[in-house]
Scaffold this active site. Sequence first.
Site, PDB file in Angstrom:
ATOM      1  N   ASN A 189      -3.694  -1.228  -0.559  1.00 43.48           N
ATOM      2  CA  ASN A 189      -3.222  -0.431  -1.702  1.00 43.48           C
ATOM      3  C   ASN A 189      -2.732   0.900  -1.163  1.00 43.48           C
ATOM      4  O   ASN A 189      -3.528   1.763  -0.800  1.00 43.48           O
ATOM      5  CB  ASN A 189      -4.400  -0.240  -2.684  1.00 43.48           C
ATOM      6  N   LYS A 194      -1.243   3.248  -2.663  1.00 44.67           N
ATOM      7  CA  LYS A 194      -1.280   4.347  -3.642  1.00 44.67           C
ATOM      8  C   LYS A 194       0.053   5.109  -3.618  1.00 44.67           C
ATOM      9  O   LYS A 194       1.080   4.507  -3.374  1.00 44.67           O
ATOM     10  CB  LYS A 194      -2.485   5.244  -3.390  1.00 44.67           C
ATOM     11  N   HIS A 242      -7.085  -0.177 -11.750  1.00 48.67           N
ATOM     12  CA  HIS A 242      -7.683   0.610 -10.663  1.00 48.67           C
ATOM     13  C   HIS A 242      -8.376   1.842 -11.249  1.00 48.67           C
ATOM     14  O   HIS A 242      -7.913   2.412 -12.248  1.00 48.67           O
ATOM     15  CB  HIS A 242      -6.587   1.031  -9.674  1.00 48.67           C
ATOM     16  N   GLU A 287      -8.410   4.835 -10.422  1.00 47.27           N
ATOM     17  CA  GLU A 287      -7.555   6.023 -10.551  1.00 47.27           C
ATOM     18  C   GLU A 287      -6.701   5.938 -11.803  1.00 47.27           C
ATOM     19  O   GLU A 287      -6.401   6.959 -12.436  1.00 47.27           O
ATOM     20  CB  GLU A 287      -6.697   6.188  -9.277  1.00 47.27           C
ATOM     21  N   GLU A 345     -14.878  -2.196  -6.902  1.00 48.86           N
ATOM     22  CA  GLU A 345     -14.637  -0.929  -6.212  1.00 48.86           C
ATOM     23  C   GLU A 345     -15.519   0.153  -6.816  1.00 48.86           C
ATOM     24  O   GLU A 345     -15.153   0.761  -7.837  1.00 48.86           O
ATOM     25  CB  GLU A 345     -13.174  -0.522  -6.376  1.00 48.86           C
ATOM     26  N   GLY A 380     -12.083   6.456  -1.313  1.00 47.78           N
ATOM     27  CA  GLY A 380     -11.496   7.633  -0.679  1.00 47.78           C
ATOM     28  C   GLY A 380     -12.511   8.692  -0.275  1.00 47.78           C
ATOM     29  O   GLY A 380     -12.152   9.818   0.035  1.00 47.78           O
ATOM     30  N   SER A 440     -13.477   2.711   0.800  1.00 49.01           N
ATOM     31  CA  SER A 440     -13.665   3.158   2.178  1.00 49.01           C
ATOM     32  C   SER A 440     -13.910   2.013   3.168  1.00 49.01           C
ATOM     33  O   SER A 440     -14.740   2.130   4.075  1.00 49.01           O
ATOM     34  CB  SER A 440     -14.796   4.187   2.258  1.00 49.01           C
TER      35      SER A 440
HETATM   36  P1  PGA Z   1     -10.053   3.640  -0.039  1.00 51.16           P
HETATM   37  O1  PGA Z   1      -9.364   3.141  -1.395  1.00 51.16           O
HETATM   38  O2  PGA Z   1     -10.067   2.461   0.905  1.00 51.16           O
HETATM   39  O3  PGA Z   1      -9.205   4.752   0.447  1.00 51.16           O
HETATM   40  O4  PGA Z   1     -11.445   4.067  -0.405  1.00 51.16           O
HETATM   41  C1  PGA Z   1      -9.610   1.858  -1.917  1.00 51.16           C
HETATM   42  C2  PGA Z   1      -8.891   1.686  -3.224  1.00 51.16           C
HETATM   43  O5  PGA Z   1      -8.801   2.657  -3.983  1.00 51.16           O
HETATM   44  O6  PGA Z   1      -8.392   0.598  -3.531  1.00 51.16           O
END
Ligand code: PGA
Length: 254
Positions: free
Chosen positions: A9, A11, A95, A97, A167, A173, A213
């Site tokens: 992903n 983003k 997601h 976010e 998640e 992140g 992460s």
């Molecule tokens: P990250 O993001 O690996 O940077 O923690 C995962 C995601 O948001 O899908």
Amino acid sequence: MRKSLIAGNWKMHKTINEAVQLVTAIKRELADYKGADIVVCPVYTALASTFDVLMDTDIVLGAQNLFWETQGAFTGEISPVMIKDAGCEYVIIGHSERRKYFNETEETVNKRLKAALAVGLIPIVCVGETLEERESDKTESVVKSQLEGGFKGLQSIDVLDVVIAYEPVWAIGTGKTATPEQAQNVHNFIRQWVKQNFCEDTADKMRIIYGGSVKPDNAKDLMSQDDIDGALVGGAALDVGSFCSIVKNCTISL
Ligand code: PGA
């Protein structure tokens, strides 16, 4: 046996040129790799150009969101048909976010999920709890209501190909990863939910992937858990070395 799925992903990162460079490097490393299904999810503007690079490989494209209408006066939105038209096979839905910054709700997740399925896109439906919810012992109830709302009105036959991404919001992140045991517990909970609400066969076949992460050094331990079938990778998917190393570390669950 469920085949591992590793999805990057990206983003809101990478211009068209940068995206083309990254998929070109991923293609060099992984074009012939058969140990996992590999998906990359660039920004909308880079979909068509990255598709051209990947079209002769098994690496496929996903979009990061979609709108549920086919076309019309919805300024700034993009429809399922348009996403398919740009070469996508997958789409990320719900997601955290999007839930946090763009008012995504169970109801809109449900509309997007149905719209994606209607055109044959494979949805990656994201669920997960915040730190506060985990600390107050609400992980299972939060995930359950996200699943109930998101999958409302669907039958087993509709959801066979759907991927669920667990998640935990506190791990996205942040560099904090759920331990393999913490992740496995929730993945198992999700699989039991699928079994109770759809059927055993669907639960056995459905891929439930972990995100938050994921890095080359923790991927193997996470993927070795019974109910973890792959990863949704954010930050580490922007670097060719770490993304390819995560993909290769996932052969263990084959
Ligand atoms: P990250 O993001 O690996 O940077 O923690 C995962 C995601 O948001 O899908």
